[in-house]
Structure formats: C-alpha cells, structure tokens
Enzyme design. Structure first.
Site, mmCIF file in Angstrom:
data_model
loop_
_atom_site.group_PDB
_atom_site.id
_atom_site.type_symbol
_atom_site.label_atom_id
_atom_site.label_comp_id
_atom_site.label_asym_id
_atom_site.label_seq_id
_atom_site.Cartn_x
_atom_site.Cartn_y
_atom_site.Cartn_z
ATOM 1 N N ASP A 1 -10.580 15.570 -2.289
ATOM 2 C CA ASP A 1 -9.706 15.078 -1.224
ATOM 3 C C ASP A 1 -10.358 15.408 0.116
ATOM 4 O O ASP A 1 -10.920 16.491 0.286
ATOM 5 C CB ASP A 1 -8.318 15.720 -1.303
ATOM 6 N N ASN A 2 -10.277 14.470 1.051
ATOM 7 C CA ASN A 2 -10.901 14.710 2.358
ATOM 8 C C ASN A 2 -9.934 15.263 3.401
ATOM 9 O O ASN A 2 -10.327 15.509 4.543
ATOM 10 C CB ASN A 2 -11.555 13.427 2.884
ATOM 11 N N PHE B 1 0.054 12.600 -2.442
ATOM 12 C CA PHE B 1 1.351 12.541 -3.123
ATOM 13 C C PHE B 1 1.204 12.209 -4.609
ATOM 14 O O PHE B 1 1.497 13.037 -5.489
ATOM 15 C CB PHE B 1 2.235 11.520 -2.412
ATOM 16 N N ILE B 2 0.736 11.019 -4.928
ATOM 17 C CA ILE B 2 0.636 10.621 -6.339
ATOM 18 C C ILE B 2 -0.470 11.406 -7.032
ATOM 19 O O ILE B 2 -0.276 11.940 -8.132
ATOM 20 C CB ILE B 2 0.401 9.105 -6.460
ATOM 21 N N TYR C 1 -4.701 -3.658 4.266
ATOM 22 C CA TYR C 1 -4.500 -2.714 3.164
ATOM 23 C C TYR C 1 -4.357 -3.465 1.840
ATOM 24 O O TYR C 1 -4.988 -3.111 0.838
ATOM 25 C CB TYR C 1 -3.258 -1.860 3.423
ATOM 26 N N LYS D 1 -6.838 -3.301 -1.499
ATOM 27 C CA LYS D 1 -6.381 -2.932 -2.837
ATOM 28 C C LYS D 1 -6.680 -4.044 -3.851
ATOM 29 O O LYS D 1 -6.987 -3.765 -5.020
ATOM 30 C CB LYS D 1 -4.881 -2.617 -2.806
ATOM 31 N N SER E 1 -1.828 -1.619 -5.874
ATOM 32 C CA SER E 1 -0.573 -1.654 -5.131
ATOM 33 C C SER E 1 0.086 -3.017 -5.230
ATOM 34 O O SER E 1 -0.590 -4.052 -5.342
ATOM 35 C CB SER E 1 -0.857 -1.330 -3.656
ATOM 36 N N ARG F 1 8.421 -4.836 11.557
ATOM 37 C CA ARG F 1 7.043 -4.389 11.715
ATOM 38 C C ARG F 1 6.074 -5.376 11.084
ATOM 39 O O ARG F 1 6.321 -5.885 9.978
ATOM 40 C CB ARG F 1 6.865 -2.996 11.095
ATOM 41 N N ILE G 1 -14.604 10.169 -0.788
ATOM 42 C CA ILE G 1 -15.117 9.221 -1.769
ATOM 43 C C ILE G 1 -16.170 8.311 -1.166
ATOM 44 O O ILE G 1 -16.858 7.589 -1.892
ATOM 45 C CB ILE G 1 -13.986 8.368 -2.381
#
Length: 328
Positions: A31-32, A11-12, A154, A158, A130, A277, A67
C-alpha cells in the site's frame, strides 16, 4: 499459502487481508498510503490484519510502496502464490480532476501486477473492478453482457483494468478473475462516501445532504459479502477467466437511504439537497446470477440491516473514525 494483497491497507483490501490472515495464510500487504482520506483509518486496517495473523499464527508483512513500481511489484509477486489486486486510485470525482493520475495507478499498475504474475506463474490473480464500467443503463439490473459505457475516467480505468485481466487469461493462460463491485460499505469504509456523510451529519444533529434530486439508485453491498466471495477464490478455479458482478440483494434510491439513516439516528432532522455532482452514475443494480452459478455467491445483508450494523459500528468507533470528532 502466501498471499499478496495490493491496496491491503485500504477498506476492501484491508478486510480481505485480515480475513485471509485469520484463516492461517501468510499475507503481504502492499500500500502506498495515498492521503486520499485520513490515514489513521488505514492504520486501523493494518492493526486488524496484524491482530488476525497473531491469532492464527500466520504472518503479516506490510510493504509501503506503489503498484506503479514495477520492480517492487515483481519482487513481491515472486514470493507469493495468489494475489488480490485491490489497489487503485479511487474516486469518480477525483478522476475527473486528474485523469492521467487515475490511469497511471489503475491501468499501468494493473499491468505491472499481471506481468509479474505471468512471469512467476501465480496460481490466481483476483482483480477488483467496479460497477462504474457500465455507465448509463440500457436496462436494469446490469448483467455482464450489458454495454460498458463509463461516464468518468475512473470507470474507464476500471474497464481497462478488467479487460487486461481477461486478456492475460486468454492469451497467456494466467488464472485471473475480475469482480465488479457494486458500492461496497461497512466498518472502516472511506469517510467521504454518501453513507458515511449521512451518518456523520445526523450524529452531529445536522441534516443529511443529498446531491441531486435523490432519485439516483445504488446497489449497496456489505463488506462481509465481498470478503466471502474473495476468500472462496483463494482456491476455487471455477471462475478463472471470468468477469463477475458482485452486488447485493436489492438497491435503494439515495433519498430513501438518507431517510433510513436519519430515522435510525434522529427522525426530527430534515433532508437537504444540493447540486448534482458530475460523473456520478444515475443508477446501479447488479444481476448476480453469474456469480451465483459459478461461485455460489449469495449476498446475506440487505441495505436496511447493513445500515443498522454500520451505524452501531460507527457509534462504537466514533472517537477515531468520525472526521468531526477527530478534528475537534
């Protein structure tokens, strides 16, 4: 200028690659194609990048790989001047299920890129971080001096990513910038985000589902604002060595966001609620004074305008973007 965009089919990264190519620079995308969401969306990002390169007369090269492949990363970095590191294993909830995987991609992959950039004296490495690094707020809005106590693997990954980026600048003199993004949204965004879920359900006559009580707040940042600050860093060295928040003009609670989307599409729908969540931050709100002072960053799209723009785009691209339409 030759530019590498890791995660450039995402996306970004896809929007950055498209904009850089349209500006006349030669772009290599790594990109994988991790099937975390529908790969057709990534293919659209690639198509947009190629079309932009064709318009400007620049080149666009797609390399399918990871990467985590240090040799491949070094081979690609050897041929470029600037790298935008957008590749990551995304998703707070998926990181809770697979913490080792998120560490391998986000931390080890970043070190591969930084090592290659150091070896080949890149002019700049711009790394995506992030707002997840902050975790529970001691105060709001978050400035860059706020304690970093992430509440998910996550967020931890980051935080490690941006700190390695800073250290490579301090120790090795590698020109680096880390940007802390705050909930980026807009055309071609991941379809498993709150906003896309709200829009999709409302368009199909179903009430938007809010997880938790809806009092959680988010600082939503429109993709055009994110791309603009990244593009400036192509040649601007004023933020080298810095970590900067990149957020929006305001924030909004999730209940209100759902209502705004609902009212744009079908005001007759009710709001539904489900269990909260695990791992989701309660609140995010960016203090962007640092980015403003250093880079002149000023967000231009507020959340209500952005929601309206996204819904219009969604309508126009529903046939290939909407998960329920694609599956029918």
């Amino acid at each position: 200028m030759d530019v590498l965009v890791t995660g450039g089919a995402g996306f970004i990264g896809g929007h950055i690659a498209e904009t850089i190519a349209r500006s006349g620079h030669d772009v290599t995308v790594l990109d994988n194609f991790e099937p975390y969401y529908d790969l057709g969306i990534k293919e659209r990002n690639v198509d947009a990048g190629r079309a932009a390169a064709d318009e400007s007369g620049s080149s666009y090269r797609l390399v399918e790989g990871s990467i985590t492949d240090a040799e491949l990363v070094e081979d690609l970095v050897a041929d470029v001047d600037v790298a935008y590191h957008q590749a990551a294993q995304a998703g707070v909830r998926s990181s809770i299920d697979e913490p080792k995987k998120v560490n391998t991609y986000n931390v080890d992959g970043t070190i591969n890129l930084l090592e290659a950039a150091r070896a080949h004296d890149l002019e700049r490495v711009v790394v995506a971080s992030s707002s997840s690094v902050y975790g529970k707020p001691a105060y709001l809005p978050y400035d860059e001096d706020h304690p970093t106590t992430p509440v998910s693997p996550y967020g931890v990954s980051k935080l490690a990513t941006e700190q390695y980026t800073r250290v490579y600048n301090e120790i090795y003199g590698l020109p680096t910038v880390a940007l802390r993004y705050f909930t980026v949204y807009g055309p071609r965004m991941r379809p498993n985000m709150a906003m896309t879920n709200f829009v999709s359900r409302c368009l199909h006559g179903e009430p938007p589902v809010i997880y938790g009580d809806g009092e959680q707040t988010r600082d939503f940042t429109y993709i055009e604002d994110i791309v603009r600050v990244n593009e400036r860093l192509l040649e601007d060295d004023s933020a080298d060595g810095e970590i900067c928040n990149v957020g929006s003009t305001d924030n909004i609670d999730i209940r209100t966001l759902a209502a705004v989307v609902r009212d744009e599409i079908d005001p007759s729908l009710e709001l539904e609620f489900d269990e909260a969540r695990t791992g989701d931050a309660e609140h995010t709100h960016a203090d962007i004074e640092k980015a403003n002072e250093i880079l002149g960053y000023e967000p231009t799209v507020d959340i209500r305008e952005g929601v309206s723009k996204f819904i219009d785009w969604y309508h126009e691209n529903r046939e290939w973007y909407d998960p329920l339409v694609r599956s029918s």
